[in-house]
Design an enzyme around this catalytic site. Structure first.
Site, PDB file in Angstrom:
ATOM      1  N   CYS A   6      45.739   4.363  50.305  1.00  0.00           N
ATOM      2  CA  CYS A   6      46.386   4.854  49.084  1.00  0.00           C
ATOM      3  C   CYS A   6      47.370   3.821  48.536  1.00  0.00           C
ATOM      4  O   CYS A   6      48.386   3.532  49.160  1.00  0.00           O
ATOM      5  CB  CYS A   6      47.058   6.185  49.423  1.00  0.00           C
ATOM      6  SG  CYS A   6      48.438   6.657  48.416  1.00  0.00           S
ATOM      7  N   CYS A  19      50.979   4.869  47.912  1.00  0.00           N
ATOM      8  CA  CYS A  19      51.698   5.049  49.189  1.00  0.00           C
ATOM      9  C   CYS A  19      52.267   3.714  49.664  1.00  0.00           C
ATOM     10  O   CYS A  19      53.384   3.639  50.169  1.00  0.00           O
ATOM     11  CB  CYS A  19      50.764   5.592  50.267  1.00  0.00           C
ATOM     12  SG  CYS A  19      50.035   7.186  49.863  1.00  0.00           S
TER      13      CYS A  19
END
Lengths: 303, 108
Positions: B33, B36
């Site tokens: 991600c 993230c």
């Protein structure tokens, strides 16, 4: 070594990317530029405050002229979005929306900034409750469920195709698709249910997303909606390479005066590094990035 | 202060977070991600500033399916602030540092 190894790959064909291409290619680097001119914020702009362009010219004309200049130095242009980036063994791999892969010694990120939000009723309230802005991050949470994707371009289309591996039903809501023929064929041959000529009017749900109301009056019963406007941006393409963002906004890529990021061989120029949103800044940073990336690529080629 | 961001999983979640003697901020993330990754350095900075009073932790949803289900996580990164085993507040997405710091200050 891959057969077609480029010295400098540039994502974005706005003023930053074009100036980088001109400087790299004129120094005999092998250069490729990805992106669609109409996605540049300059495309629809008129230029009044850029040095030495006293006669007003349109942004579109400027972009076309810049491309011709870069092409005169043998830079290659590909009007496609990049949907994935990788950095392995000191080389960058770039995957296009049509499924082609290109490899380069350096990468200059110059794709600008674009808005991510739909700005419709229910959107902000239901973020993380069915509203998502990242298919790659969140597809896994929608296994066996029904989802919609909204957007007109490569991010929405490839996102919808990706979601087919997870969700039960995938709708793609778009006004008009602006993607390459190859990607269009892939979409047509997939199970994605395309709903064209409309847009999202409202996202409805008490605690979680339950329905999406469209402007054509139709209602879709879905568990989630992925907002994927435009092409993939910095958070998707640069963060995956490990690029540092500014802590204050998590929107802009951090660079030094050489336009270097924290990743060797990775540079950024233009709006993507932060304000002011000016051609002059983009062009200046593009120039530096182009020169620095070329130097780096030449050293790497010799090592 | 300099402890670093603690890695927690389904096995350690109860002892490290729910039964912690301090409030805890958990970053639910995954390695694939992008957003993230972008927010990870912010968590680190905040840990350096507030690590004495708050536990800063991250939970990889890829390896720990129970915690995300328990807290109805459907987007990552999601950052949840716990106090005495209960959810105090949460933020979804790679938000600016000031916003995350605002969340942290609720627990001070």
């Amino acid at each position: 070594m891959p057969k077609d190894l480029y010295d400098v790959a540039i994502i974005g064909c706005g003023p930053g990317g074009l100036q980088a291409a001109i400087h790299s290619a004129s120094k005999k680097a092998k250069v490729i530029v990805f992106g669609k001119p109409r996605n540049s914020s300059l495309y629809k702009a008129h230029i009044a405050n850029f040095c030495c362009s006293e006669k007003l010219i349109s942004g579109k004309e400027m972009l076309e002229a810049g491309r011709k200049q870069a092409e005169s130095f043998d830079a290659v242009f590909l009007e496609e979005d990049i949907i994935e980036t990788k950095n392995e063994n000191k080389l960058f791999s770039l995957f296009t929306e049509s499924g082609e892969t290109f490899t380069s010694r350096t990468l200059i990120l110059s794709m600008g900034v674009a808005r991510k939000k739909l700005r419709v009723k229910g959107e902000n309230r239901l973020v993380g409750r069915g509203v998502s802005y990242c298919v790659d991050c969140d597809a896994n949470f929608y296994r066996g469920l029904d989802v919609a994707v909204v957007g007109n371009e490569s991010a929405a289309t490839t996102g919808a195709i990706t979601l087919l591996s997870y969700a039960r039903t995938v709708y793609l809501i778009c006004r008009k698709l602006m993607i390459t023929d190859t990607l269009y064929k892939q979409l047509r041959n997939s199970q994605v249910k395309v709903i064209q000529d409309t847009w999202v009017k409202e996202i409805i749900g008490t605690n979680d997303v339950e329905e999406v109301l469209l402007k054509n009056g139709e209602t879709l019963k879905v568990n989630g909606i992925f907002v994927e406007l435009g092409a993939k941006g910095a958070l998707e393409l640069a963060a995956n390479l490990g690029a540092m963002f500014d802590a204050e906004t998590i929107s802009f890529i951090e660079t030094n005066r050489k336009q270097e990021t924290n990743i060797p061989g990775l540079y950024a120029a233009g709006d993507i590094t932060g304000q002011p949103w000016q051609i002059a800044k983009a062009v200046g940073e593009g120039c530096v990035a182009g020169i620095e990336a070329t130097e780096y690529a030449k050293k790497l080629a010799k090592s | 202060m300099g402890q670093g961001v603690l890695d927690v999983d389904d096995n350690s979640f109860e002892s490290e977070i729910l039964k912690a003697d301090k409030p805890a901020l958990v970053d639910f993330w995954a390695p694939w991600c992008g957003p993230c990754k972008a927010i990870a350095p912010v968590m680190k900075e905040l840990e350096e500033a507030y690590g004495d009073s708050i536990v800063f932790a991250r939970c990889n949803v890829d390896n720990s399916p129970n915690a995300p289900t328990q807290y109805s996580i459907r987007a990552i990164p999601t950052l949840i602030l716990f106090q005495d085993g209960k959810v105090v507040d949460q933020i979804v997405g790679a938000v600016p540092k000031s916003q995350l710091e605002g969340l942290v200050k609720k627990a001070l």
